[in-house]
Motif scaffolding. Sequence first.
Motif, short mmCIF file in Angstrom:
data_model
loop_
_atom_site.label_atom_id
_atom_site.label_comp_id
_atom_site.label_asym_id
_atom_site.label_seq_id
_atom_site.Cartn_x
_atom_site.Cartn_y
_atom_site.Cartn_z
N VAL A 102 7.31 12.65 -10.97
CA VAL A 102 7.51 14.77 -10.66
C VAL A 102 7.56 15.46 -11.22
O VAL A 102 7.16 16.67 -11.10
N HIS B 182 5.29 14.36 4.10
CA HIS B 182 5.23 15.63 4.16
C HIS B 182 4.69 15.40 2.48
O HIS B 182 5.67 16.57 2.74
N LYS B 183 4.40 14.97 1.48
CA LYS B 183 3.77 16.06 0.47
C LYS B 183 1.94 16.81 0.96
O LYS B 183 1.76 17.48 0.94
N HIS C 43 11.90 9.10 -10.92
CA HIS C 43 12.38 9.87 -10.20
C HIS C 43 13.34 9.57 -9.88
O HIS C 43 13.88 8.18 -9.89
N THR D 152 4.83 4.68 -11.78
CA THR D 152 4.73 6.04 -11.03
C THR D 152 3.45 6.85 -11.00
O THR D 152 2.61 6.83 -12.57
N GLY E 171 1.89 9.51 -10.62
CA GLY E 171 2.28 10.82 -10.21
C GLY E 171 3.72 10.86 -10.56
O GLY E 171 3.73 11.15 -9.31
N ASP F 236 4.04 10.01 0.48
CA ASP F 236 4.66 10.53 1.48
C ASP F 236 3.94 11.82 2.39
O ASP F 236 3.55 12.23 1.08
N ASN G 21 11.11 4.27 -1.42
CA ASN G 21 10.42 3.22 -2.93
C ASN G 21 12.28 2.34 -2.69
O ASN G 21 11.58 1.01 -3.27
N GLY H 121 11.18 9.78 3.85
CA GLY H 121 10.18 10.39 2.61
C GLY H 121 10.80 9.19 1.63
O GLY H 121 10.47 8.15 2.28
N GLY H 122 10.02 9.88 -0.26
CA GLY H 122 9.89 8.64 -0.51
C GLY H 122 11.11 8.50 -1.05
O GLY H 122 10.71 6.60 -1.49
N SER H 123 12.08 9.05 -0.79
CA SER H 123 12.69 7.99 -1.20
C SER H 123 13.83 7.06 -0.60
O SER H 123 13.77 5.45 -1.49
N TYR I 254 9.02 19.49 -5.40
CA TYR I 254 7.75 18.84 -4.78
C TYR I 254 7.39 18.36 -3.93
O TYR I 254 8.67 17.62 -3.06
N CYS J 70 15.46 8.84 -7.24
CA CYS J 70 15.86 8.19 -5.96
C CYS J 70 15.66 6.49 -6.79
O CYS J 70 16.56 5.64 -5.94
N CYS K 226 4.65 8.52 -4.24
CA CYS K 226 5.07 9.79 -3.67
C CYS K 226 3.99 11.45 -3.53
O CYS K 226 3.81 11.62 -3.15
N VAL K 227 3.81 11.15 -4.95
CA VAL K 227 3.04 12.36 -5.26
C VAL K 227 1.57 12.36 -5.43
O VAL K 227 0.92 12.57 -4.44
N ASP L 208 4.99 3.62 -6.82
CA ASP L 208 5.60 5.32 -6.39
C ASP L 208 4.15 6.38 -6.42
O ASP L 208 3.96 6.37 -7.81
C1 LIG Z 1 7.63 11.06 -7.87
C2 LIG Z 1 8.85 11.38 -6.68
N1 LIG Z 1 8.88 9.76 -5.84
C3 LIG Z 1 9.65 9.28 -5.40
C4 LIG Z 1 9.88 11.07 -4.49
C5 LIG Z 1 11.66 11.51 -3.51
O1 LIG Z 1 9.91 11.79 -2.08
P1 LIG Z 1 11.35 12.06 -1.25
O2 LIG Z 1 12.10 13.48 -1.59
O3 LIG Z 1 10.14 12.24 0.01
O4 LIG Z 1 12.70 11.59 -1.21
C6 LIG Z 1 9.48 12.27 -5.38
C7 LIG Z 1 10.04 13.81 -4.61
O5 LIG Z 1 9.59 14.52 -5.37
C8 LIG Z 1 8.81 12.46 -5.98
O6 LIG Z 1 8.09 12.90 -6.61
#
Ligand SMILES: Cc1ncc(COP(=O)(O)O)c(C=O)c1O
Length: 494
Positions: free
Chosen positions: A252, A308-309, A195, A248, A250, A306, A158, A153-155, A96, A197, A279-280, A277
Amino acid sequence: MKREPAIDSRGPETLDPADWSEALAISRQIAEDAVAYLRDVRARPVWKEMPPDVRAVFDAPLPTKPVPLAAVYREVVQTVMAYPMGNVHPRFWAWYMGASNFTGALGDFLAAIQGSNLGGGNHAAALMDRQVVDWFKAMVGFPRSASGTLVSGGSMGNLIGLAVARNVKAGVDVRELGVAAIEKPLCFYGSDQIHSCHRKAVEALGLGNRALRRIPTDRALRIDLDKLRAAIAKDRAEGLKPCCVIATAGTVNTGAIDDLPGLAALAAEEDLWLHVDGCVGALIAIAPRNAHRVAGIEKADSLALDPHKWLHAPFEAGCALVRDASAHRNTFAVTPEYLEVAPRGLASAEFLNDWGLQTSRGFRALKIWMALKQHGAEKFGRLIDQDIDHAHALSARIEAEADLELVAPTNINIVCFRYRPAGLDSVALKALNTEIMLRLQEEGVASVSDTTVHGEHCLRAAITNHRTREEDLDLLVRETLRLGRAIATQAALG
Ligand SMILES: Cc1ncc(COP(=O)(O)O)c(C=O)c1O
């Protein structure tokens, strides 16, 4: 042995080019090549295996002597540029991630040229960093009084949210006393689709993996609210301290969006922190035809999203938002003397590193800012709608084929499907579909990944790609069928 003088006759050393006109010529060449690289991306394979001689280049030892920049660039062209991951390609739908964008790449270049450290300070880049965070608040309906920070990023986004949740709910001064001083073990709750993370986050926060309760999901792969309520009650009865629900927006795996208003109400009732979360899916909030899917996201105490998504910012770009700015700052701020705010001059502004873990920070905002300015947020919203339309169109094509099967209902932009000829059991189907996935990648046709939904292995196309066209999806369907038949025939003969 004759020792070389530390400073030669040309004066002290510098990293600046000895000849700026030569630097200009090579820069023009790089810019021209970069434009062609993206313009012609569709004509190249999505991915190709690196031959051993190219792979060997990355084992070369530390260079100690100079090489002209033109030669360095040539090597980069032949190695790095020729063997990309492929996510800028229109038929990349694995895992993703976003597909990057040219303006963002120029932003990254300019950010490096301007060179600011976004740890803080009174300068334009720091103001732009704040501004981009404010724009994200506006996109998802957070109040301006909320705080936020751009992260890798998303990790990391979070982790920031969960760290604030832990500190607010711990009941002791975790920063001073540590997690060992927390009287009742804290519990975090997310769905069984959460996810990975988040596991890393609770482990890094000293709470341990078991503190993260995985609550079963319903048929639509959304967290089951009754089971969540029951788990919270059980933990309380056993003397533990429920602390935070992680919704969440969205997932992953399938793009499932938890019941955000339901979770917000539950968190309020149970006095829990609500972290989303996103991110998606958080940025679906700007997509005119799909924003309703994430209604309620603005109720979160903290949110990770995120860019960068679904904004296609070049890596890395994530963001954490926290409704209660003082809780956020109190989780991270440390002010040593060398980072004190001054009444005037360069240090007369807040230190942005008070909002997270990094001290030095890159100028991530510029690549996001430039692309948003150029295209406008509305266009990014339309592109999100377009990806979701593509995913639904692909799902319809899959359903129309007797030998293909949708393994999960398509919600947003993730399509879970498999090649399923009659008469194969699930072990054989997994082997067959895994082989299809690998051949699609190896033949450079398309990149999809795989997962397991409701116990069934499947291929997974996550369409977060502003370059994808309908013809690309047609090709995926055709090639999946062709490969599926060829592999099944080989297996039968063999
Ligand atoms: C739902 C979800 N949370 C967190 C992440 C982690 O994001 P990142 O890869 O930007 O650290 C992702 C990555 O695809 C994700 O899909």
